[in-house]
Design an enzyme around this catalytic site. Structure first.
Site, PDB file in Angstrom:
ATOM      1  N   ASP A 174       4.124  -1.013  -1.006  1.00  0.00           N
ATOM      2  CA  ASP A 174       3.967   0.321  -1.575  1.00  0.00           C
ATOM      3  C   ASP A 174       2.476   0.643  -1.523  1.00  0.00           C
ATOM      4  O   ASP A 174       1.644  -0.269  -1.463  1.00  0.00           O
ATOM      5  CB  ASP A 174       4.487   0.321  -3.014  1.00  0.00           C
ATOM      6  CG  ASP A 174       4.104   1.583  -3.758  1.00  0.00           C
ATOM      7  OD1 ASP A 174       4.345   2.675  -3.221  1.00  0.00           O
ATOM      8  OD2 ASP A 174       3.557   1.473  -4.868  1.00  0.00           O
ATOM      9  N   ASP A 378       9.922   2.001  -6.494  1.00  0.00           N
ATOM     10  CA  ASP A 378       9.985   0.864  -5.566  1.00  0.00           C
ATOM     11  C   ASP A 378      11.189  -0.040  -5.825  1.00  0.00           C
ATOM     12  O   ASP A 378      11.492  -0.921  -5.017  1.00  0.00           O
ATOM     13  CB  ASP A 378       8.711   0.015  -5.674  1.00  0.00           C
ATOM     14  CG  ASP A 378       7.456   0.798  -5.355  1.00  0.00           C
ATOM     15  OD1 ASP A 378       7.499   1.570  -4.379  1.00  0.00           O
ATOM     16  OD2 ASP A 378       6.458   0.649  -6.067  1.00  0.00           O
TER      17      ASP A 378
END
Length: 477
Positions: A174, A378
């Site tokens: 991420d 995420d």
């Protein structure tokens, strides 16, 4: 909706303009301006203006609800690793027990052994064929490796995840809060030649000190760091305009700060055009500043890259592992961060569902994939990946979903865990091979009547002790 309220459901703005913090969904650190006709998502935060929102989806159909469903589905799809020893342990023990029974009678019939000798050899077989050393080949080594990781601030939620790390072909990151610090910082202040830098900083710091703009805090922090001088004049007619910028009078002179359209329309597009293009190419947000007469300069802000992120990517490349970045940010920002960190591949504009899909695609094309993230957005990707790795400062949802937690948020530890995993697997294979060879040797020696019961016990227990000690070597780095 009032400023500061969390948006309860997915919908469309029908009235009002505001800055929306979408970090929970997209991971983008800098709030985005939304106005009439724009979509907004449940669990995001309205930071500034008042909004009138038309609900477009039921509560169980929102993007946030889909995130929860994706996590549950991905976790249920993940099959546990097949432990070879556990798979064959039961059948092996059955074969040994049956062999012991045959050993009591067949040799006396086939080889003219006495019953006493056959019974004795059967008892020796029962001892030397016991898979104690083979069973002990895995667990002590795994526990030692997990303990080693814990000393370095790496928490594993099971040995299977540590084992899987050795097979990783790519690591997906991420961006916001993982590769970057997650908070915008002032990176550049570019002024016209006649403008005094300290005087400029003092004035913009005073204006931003009263502003509710999401970037105001970053500007004020920068000013405090760069100068100790304070504004001693009078500030008046302060006005914060949602989605555009801020204006105020300092000692009777009007100053405006914000986007180029708000500050001066067409002139804003032409001012420092080359510099602005370069800054935009680096993924930075530009704030224009002017007074009543002319432009004074520009301020650039960026969610800066963590220093250890570059080291982490380099370490993974040395291990032959590909690096990928999945981010909800726009293309230019993603490209700039990927270039700065050395990331091999990046995918911009990723909502949580798309991140999970990208992980599945990577696993189909490259093999086993690890995902590193810190936010709610995420979680689906963390659950879908072969190994999910959460930052220690991440959200509760991310840490709950992940298989591994980096408690000290030091990204190069990822490469360390891969090396630890490979080392553990190597030691486990050594233990298993050694255990099998000892068992086969003792069984053959027993049939040849070359080993007695005491010697069999010594070699059997000795081999078990040796594999345990070999596994405990993983306690040391």
């Amino acid at each position: 909706m009032k400023p500061g309220e969390r948006i309860p459901t997915d919908g469309k703005i029908i009235e009002g303009v505001s800055a929306i913090d979408e970090a929970a969904i997209t991971g983008e650190s800098i709030p985005v301006t939304r106005g009439p006709g724009d979509e907004v998502y449940a669990s995001t935060v309205n930071l500034r203006g008042s909004l009138k929102i038309e609900m477009t989806k039921a509560s169980d159909e929102t993007l946030f609800s889909k995130i929860i469903a994706l996590v549950q589905n991905a976790q249920s799809e993940k099959s546990p690793s097949q432990q070879t020893i556990e798979k064959y342990e039961g059948p092996y023990v059955s074969v040994v027990l049956i062999s012991v029974v045959f050993m009591m009678f067949l040799p006396s019939l086939l080889f003219q052994w006495t019953f006493e000798e056959s019974f004795y050899r059967a008892m020796v077989l029962l001892v030397v064929a016991s898979p104690c050393a083979l069973v002990a080949s895995v667990t002590p080594a795994t526990l030692a490796a997990i303990a080693n990781g814990a000393k370095s601030g790496i928490l594993f939620k099971g040995g299977v995840h540590l084992e899987n790390l050795s097979k990783i072909k790519a690591v997906a990151f991420d961006k916001t809060g993982t590769l970057t610090k997650g908070k915008p910082e002032v990176t550049d202040v570019v002024l016209c030649s006649h403008v005094d830098r300290e005087d400029f900083l003092v004035k913009i710091g005073e204006i931003e000190r009263y502003s509710t703009h999401p970037l105001a805090g970053a500007v004020v922090s920068y000013v405090k760091k760069e100068t100790e001088k304070t504004f001693e004049g009078i500030i008046s007619e302060m006005e914060d305009i949602a989605g555009f910028g801020v204006k105020a009078k300092l000692d009777g002179i009007l100053y405006k700060m914000g986007n180029k359209a708000f500050v001066d329309g067409e002139q804003g597009k032409a001012f420092m055009l080359d510099t602005v293009d370069n800054l935009a190419h680096e993924g930075k947000t530009v704030i224009y500043v002017r007074d009543e007469k002319e432009f004074l300069g520009i301020i650039a802000l960026k969610d800066v890259v963590r220093e250890d992120a570059i080291l982490a990517v380099e370490a993974l490349h040395k291990l032959g592992i590909k690096s990928v970045m999945l981010t909800g940010d726009h293309e230019k920002t993603a490209e700039a961060i990927a270039r700065e960190t050395g990331i091999d591949v990046y995918v911009a504009g990723c909502l949580p569902e798309k991140k999970a899909d990208e992980i599945k695609h990577l696993e189909e094309t490259l093999g086993k994939v690890a995902m590193v993230g810190d936010g709610i957005n995420d979680a689906p990707a963390l659950a879908t990946a072969t190994v999910g790795i959460s930052m220690g400062e991440g959200s509760d949802v991310a840490m709950e979903t992940a298989d591994v937690v980096l408690m000290k948020n030091y990204l190069p530890r990822i490469a360390d865990t891969v090396r630890l995993s490979k080392r553990m697997n190597r030691i486990v294979k050594q233990n298993m091979l050694f255990s099998v060879l000892v068992i086969l040797t003792l069984i053959a020696s027993n049939f040849l009547q070359k080993v007695n019961l005491p010697i069999g016990v010594v070699f059997h227990e000795g081999s078990t002790l040796l594999v345990i000690l070999n596994g405990l070597r993983l306690l040391k780095n």
